[in-house]
Design an enzyme around this catalytic site. Sequence first.
Site, PDB file in Angstrom:
ATOM      1  N   CYS A 287      35.885  21.144 127.676  1.00  0.00           N
ATOM      2  CA  CYS A 287      35.291  20.247 128.675  1.00  0.00           C
ATOM      3  C   CYS A 287      35.460  18.796 128.242  1.00  0.00           C
ATOM      4  O   CYS A 287      34.740  18.313 127.370  1.00  0.00           O
ATOM      5  CB  CYS A 287      33.813  20.586 128.861  1.00  0.00           C
ATOM      6  SG  CYS A 287      32.994  19.540 130.073  1.00  0.00           S
TER       7      CYS A 287
ATOM      8  N   CYS B  44      32.456  16.550 128.970  1.00  0.00           N
ATOM      9  CA  CYS B  44      31.319  16.833 128.086  1.00  0.00           C
ATOM     10  C   CYS B  44      31.526  16.220 126.704  1.00  0.00           C
ATOM     11  O   CYS B  44      30.617  15.618 126.128  1.00  0.00           O
ATOM     12  CB  CYS B  44      31.131  18.346 127.909  1.00  0.00           C
ATOM     13  SG  CYS B  44      30.931  19.279 129.422  1.00  0.00           S
ATOM     14  N   ASP B  45      32.732  16.394 126.150  1.00  0.00           N
ATOM     15  CA  ASP B  45      32.967  16.090 124.736  1.00  0.00           C
ATOM     16  C   ASP B  45      33.923  14.935 124.476  1.00  0.00           C
ATOM     17  O   ASP B  45      34.107  14.522 123.338  1.00  0.00           O
ATOM     18  CB  ASP B  45      33.520  17.339 124.031  1.00  0.00           C
ATOM     19  CG  ASP B  45      32.576  18.527 124.118  1.00  0.00           C
ATOM     20  OD1 ASP B  45      31.351  18.285 124.152  1.00  0.00           O
ATOM     21  OD2 ASP B  45      33.045  19.671 124.177  1.00  0.00           O
TER      22      ASP B  45
END
Length: 305
Positions: free
Chosen positions: A130, A133-134
């Site tokens: 992701c 997300c990261d």
Amino acid sequence: MYDVAILGSGPAGMTAAIYACRAGLSTVVVERMMPGGQMGETPEIDNFPGFESVSGFELSAKMASQAKKLGAEIKTCTVNGIDFRELSNTVKTSGEDIVAKTVILALGASHRALGAPGEEKYRGLGVSYCATCDGNFFRGREVCVVGGGNTALEDALYLAKICTKVYLIHRRDAFRGFETLAKQVSETENVELVLDSVVESINGDERVSSVTVKNVKTDEKKEIPVSGCFIAIGSVPNTDLVKETVKLTSSGYIDAKEDTVTNLPGVFAAGDIREKVSYQIVTACADGAVAAHMAGVYIAEAERK
């Protein structure tokens, strides 16, 4: 008999439990492992409202604690099957059977894995599924994205804004994603296309330091130094338990719109198991809240009849 049985304790399931309990519905959550789902496996989360940075384990524990305090029962067992019957659904588990008026399916999805050596070893240590997300953890570094669909193209564009260099690795010479996205990627200076190539291995010591790729036409191999490897080759919804009874989309996800209603009366789908635009913790939570509301509406209408 419970009012609501929730299968899965990720963010969708736990939010559904919180909202169901607050609505006065007797609620049970069934989970075969620790609460959290994929969220629980994430070392650090920095895009969930209210938390500048929190570990997935901590956020999962907070959600579970809140659900329990409100009255939700959490049972750790394996679901072996579900007998769907209107207002009397039976969830067959490795422990005792659970009967509930409504069922919320929050079984989630699993990231499709490359199967390359090093992928499991460095999951959360440079390997991510992701980018939104990261990605921020790799700001100012060189990374690679693996895939050729819209998600991979969007990930490459997103990462190009915060990383010094993005290698986009795809096994073919053309992308499956939208032409407009592919054109944007090709015009982005710090994105380098590595086409006709597959990842042979993900390398490193304590964290990812490089990937080895092989050209599928020439068999030539080369090592690309990167700090992060973002795998964007799709997800696999966890629908094995219900695929014979609940209507699925052509992509294999449960066919439920924003109201989370499925084709079965009193059965709802929330989180990554439902086909939707964005697969994030916050959208899973939204699904859970909606599913709990719809379960309450369904029970109230049934009781009036």
